[in-house]
Scaffold this motif. Structure first.
Motif, PDB file in Angstrom:
ATOM      1  N   GLU A 255       0.861  -1.177   0.000  1.00  0.00           N
ATOM      2  CA  GLU A 255       0.000   0.000   0.000  1.00  0.00           C
ATOM      3  C   GLU A 255       0.896   1.225   0.000  1.00  0.00           C
ATOM      4  O   GLU A 255       1.830   1.318   0.796  1.00  0.00           O
ATOM      5  N   ASN A 256       0.620   2.134  -0.914  1.00  0.00           N
ATOM      6  CA  ASN A 256       1.361   3.385  -0.973  1.00  0.00           C
ATOM      7  C   ASN A 256       0.352   4.507  -0.788  1.00  0.00           C
ATOM      8  O   ASN A 256      -0.473   4.756  -1.656  1.00  0.00           O
ATOM      9  N   SER A 257       0.423   5.151   0.362  1.00  0.00           N
ATOM     10  CA  SER A 257      -0.546   6.186   0.695  1.00  0.00           C
ATOM     11  C   SER A 257       0.157   7.351   1.372  1.00  0.00           C
ATOM     12  O   SER A 257       0.889   7.156   2.347  1.00  0.00           O
ATOM     13  N   ALA A 258      -0.064   8.534   0.849  1.00  0.00           N
ATOM     14  CA  ALA A 258       0.497   9.765   1.420  1.00  0.00           C
ATOM     15  C   ALA A 258       2.010   9.678   1.600  1.00  0.00           C
ATOM     16  O   ALA A 258       2.554  10.142   2.601  1.00  0.00           O
ATOM     17  N   GLY A 259       2.677   9.051   0.632  1.00  0.00           N
ATOM     18  CA  GLY A 259       4.131   8.986   0.677  1.00  0.00           C
ATOM     19  C   GLY A 259       4.695   7.909   1.568  1.00  0.00           C
ATOM     20  O   GLY A 259       5.902   7.852   1.793  1.00  0.00           O
ATOM     21  N   VAL A 260       3.838   7.031   2.087  1.00  0.00           N
ATOM     22  CA  VAL A 260       4.283   5.930   2.942  1.00  0.00           C
ATOM     23  C   VAL A 260       4.004   4.623   2.203  1.00  0.00           C
ATOM     24  O   VAL A 260       2.867   4.339   1.840  1.00  0.00           O
ATOM     25  N   LEU A 261       5.058   3.846   1.980  1.00  0.00           N
ATOM     26  CA  LEU A 261       4.924   2.544   1.327  1.00  0.00           C
ATOM     27  C   LEU A 261       5.006   1.462   2.391  1.00  0.00           C
ATOM     28  O   LEU A 261       6.002   1.360   3.108  1.00  0.00           O
ATOM     29  N   THR A 262       3.940   0.662   2.493  1.00  0.00           N
ATOM     30  CA  THR A 262       3.901  -0.449   3.438  1.00  0.00           C
ATOM     31  C   THR A 262       3.921  -1.745   2.647  1.00  0.00           C
ATOM     32  O   THR A 262       3.114  -1.936   1.737  1.00  0.00           O
ATOM     33  N   VAL A 263       4.863  -2.619   2.993  1.00  0.00           N
ATOM     34  CA  VAL A 263       5.019  -3.915   2.341  1.00  0.00           C
ATOM     35  C   VAL A 263       4.731  -4.981   3.389  1.00  0.00           C
ATOM     36  O   VAL A 263       5.405  -5.034   4.420  1.00  0.00           O
ATOM     37  N   LYS A 264       3.711  -5.814   3.137  1.00  0.00           N
ATOM     38  CA  LYS A 264       3.323  -6.860   4.086  1.00  0.00           C
ATOM     39  C   LYS A 264       3.612  -8.221   3.480  1.00  0.00           C
ATOM     40  O   LYS A 264       3.129  -8.544   2.398  1.00  0.00           O
ATOM     41  N   PHE A 265       4.392  -9.021   4.214  1.00  0.00           N
ATOM     42  CA  PHE A 265       4.754 -10.361   3.764  1.00  0.00           C
ATOM     43  C   PHE A 265       3.730 -11.383   4.251  1.00  0.00           C
ATOM     44  O   PHE A 265       2.948 -11.113   5.162  1.00  0.00           O
ATOM     45  N   GLU A 266       3.777 -12.569   3.652  1.00  0.00           N
ATOM     46  CA  GLU A 266       2.829 -13.639   3.985  1.00  0.00           C
ATOM     47  C   GLU A 266       2.820 -13.973   5.472  1.00  0.00           C
ATOM     48  O   GLU A 266       1.782 -14.330   6.027  1.00  0.00           O
TER      49      GLU A 266
ATOM     50  N   LEU B   7       7.428  -4.104   6.184  1.00  0.00           N
ATOM     51  CA  LEU B   7       8.404  -3.026   6.052  1.00  0.00           C
ATOM     52  C   LEU B   7       7.608  -1.762   5.785  1.00  0.00           C
ATOM     53  O   LEU B   7       6.642  -1.786   5.021  1.00  0.00           O
ATOM     54  N   ILE B   8       8.027  -0.671   6.399  1.00  0.00           N
ATOM     55  CA  ILE B   8       7.357   0.608   6.172  1.00  0.00           C
ATOM     56  C   ILE B   8       8.419   1.628   5.764  1.00  0.00           C
ATOM     57  O   ILE B   8       9.381   1.860   6.499  1.00  0.00           O
ATOM     58  N   PHE B   9       8.227   2.193   4.581  1.00  0.00           N
ATOM     59  CA  PHE B   9       9.126   3.215   4.051  1.00  0.00           C
ATOM     60  C   PHE B   9       8.393   4.549   4.104  1.00  0.00           C
ATOM     61  O   PHE B   9       7.318   4.688   3.521  1.00  0.00           O
ATOM     62  N   SER B  10       8.972   5.512   4.791  1.00  0.00           N
ATOM     63  CA  SER B  10       8.320   6.819   4.883  1.00  0.00           C
ATOM     64  C   SER B  10       9.326   7.930   4.627  1.00  0.00           C
ATOM     65  O   SER B  10      10.519   7.782   4.881  1.00  0.00           O
ATOM     66  N   ARG B  11       8.811   9.021   4.125  1.00  0.00           N
ATOM     67  CA  ARG B  11       9.668  10.180   3.849  1.00  0.00           C
ATOM     68  C   ARG B  11       9.593  11.144   5.028  1.00  0.00           C
ATOM     69  O   ARG B  11       8.514  11.374   5.570  1.00  0.00           O
ATOM     70  N   GLN B  12      10.735  11.662   5.393  1.00  0.00           N
ATOM     71  CA  GLN B  12      10.815  12.653   6.461  1.00  0.00           C
ATOM     72  C   GLN B  12      11.324  13.942   5.830  1.00  0.00           C
ATOM     73  O   GLN B  12      12.525  14.197   5.766  1.00  0.00           O
ATOM     74  N   GLU B  13      10.362  14.718   5.341  1.00  0.00           N
ATOM     75  CA  GLU B  13      10.689  15.900   4.543  1.00  0.00           C
ATOM     76  C   GLU B  13      11.597  16.902   5.257  1.00  0.00           C
ATOM     77  O   GLU B  13      12.576  17.359   4.670  1.00  0.00           O
ATOM     78  N   PRO B  14      11.325  17.264   6.523  1.00  0.00           N
ATOM     79  CA  PRO B  14      12.183  18.273   7.157  1.00  0.00           C
ATOM     80  C   PRO B  14      13.656  17.854   7.230  1.00  0.00           C
ATOM     81  O   PRO B  14      14.548  18.690   7.158  1.00  0.00           O
ATOM     82  N   LEU B  15      13.891  16.541   7.362  1.00  0.00           N
ATOM     83  CA  LEU B  15      15.259  16.031   7.468  1.00  0.00           C
ATOM     84  C   LEU B  15      15.823  15.579   6.125  1.00  0.00           C
ATOM     85  O   LEU B  15      17.001  15.228   6.031  1.00  0.00           O
ATOM     86  N   ARG B  16      14.954  15.545   5.098  1.00  0.00           N
ATOM     87  CA  ARG B  16      15.321  15.042   3.764  1.00  0.00           C
ATOM     88  C   ARG B  16      15.855  13.612   3.878  1.00  0.00           C
ATOM     89  O   ARG B  16      16.879  13.260   3.305  1.00  0.00           O
ATOM     90  N   GLN B  17      15.139  12.793   4.657  1.00  0.00           N
ATOM     91  CA  GLN B  17      15.541  11.408   4.863  1.00  0.00           C
ATOM     92  C   GLN B  17      14.425  10.454   4.458  1.00  0.00           C
ATOM     93  O   GLN B  17      13.241  10.789   4.528  1.00  0.00           O
TER      94      GLN B  17
END
Length: 110
Positions: free
Chosen positions: A33-44, A49-59
């Motif tokens: 699921e990719n929502s509001a810049g957050v990608l969530t990957v769910k395994f069986e 895994l959750i990938f999120s952007r941290q704009e103020p830190l550019r990380q």
């Protein structure tokens, strides 16, 4: 030099698209699921895994079973690098995904 806001968002979008393609191309039953810049990957097995952007830190942040990791973009190598271990995102993901999903993925180029 710090990344501009636009460049940062472009890089995160590109990285998340590459991740989605890699997981989509696998034979595993993976929900994403990719929502509001957050990608969530769910395994069986229920781990994720959750990938999120941290704009103020550019990380780019990664949350995994083994912990949370923060990545800065290195313009010279054109790779996301962990701010603590200096490990490349792709290298770390190969290890983490094998631990969580029990299978090997090739994240070369990330």
């Amino acid at each position: 030099m710090s990344l501009s806001e636009a460049r940062f968002h472009d890089l995160v979008d590109e990285t998340q698209e590459k991740l989605e393609d890699i997981f989509d191309d696998s034979d595993l039953d993976i929900d994403m699921e990719n929502s509001a810049g957050v990608l969530t990957v769910k395994f069986e097995n229920g781990t994720q895994l959750i990938f999120s952007r941290q704009e103020p830190l550019r990380q780019l942040w990664l949350a995994a079973v083994s912990g949370g990791f923060h990545f800065d973009y290195d313009e010279e190598s054109e790779r996301w690098m962990c701010d603590k271990s200096e490990e490349q995102l792709g290298e770390m993901l190969e290890r983490i995904v094998k631990q969580q999903a029990g299978t090997e993925f090739d994240f070369e180029g990330l």
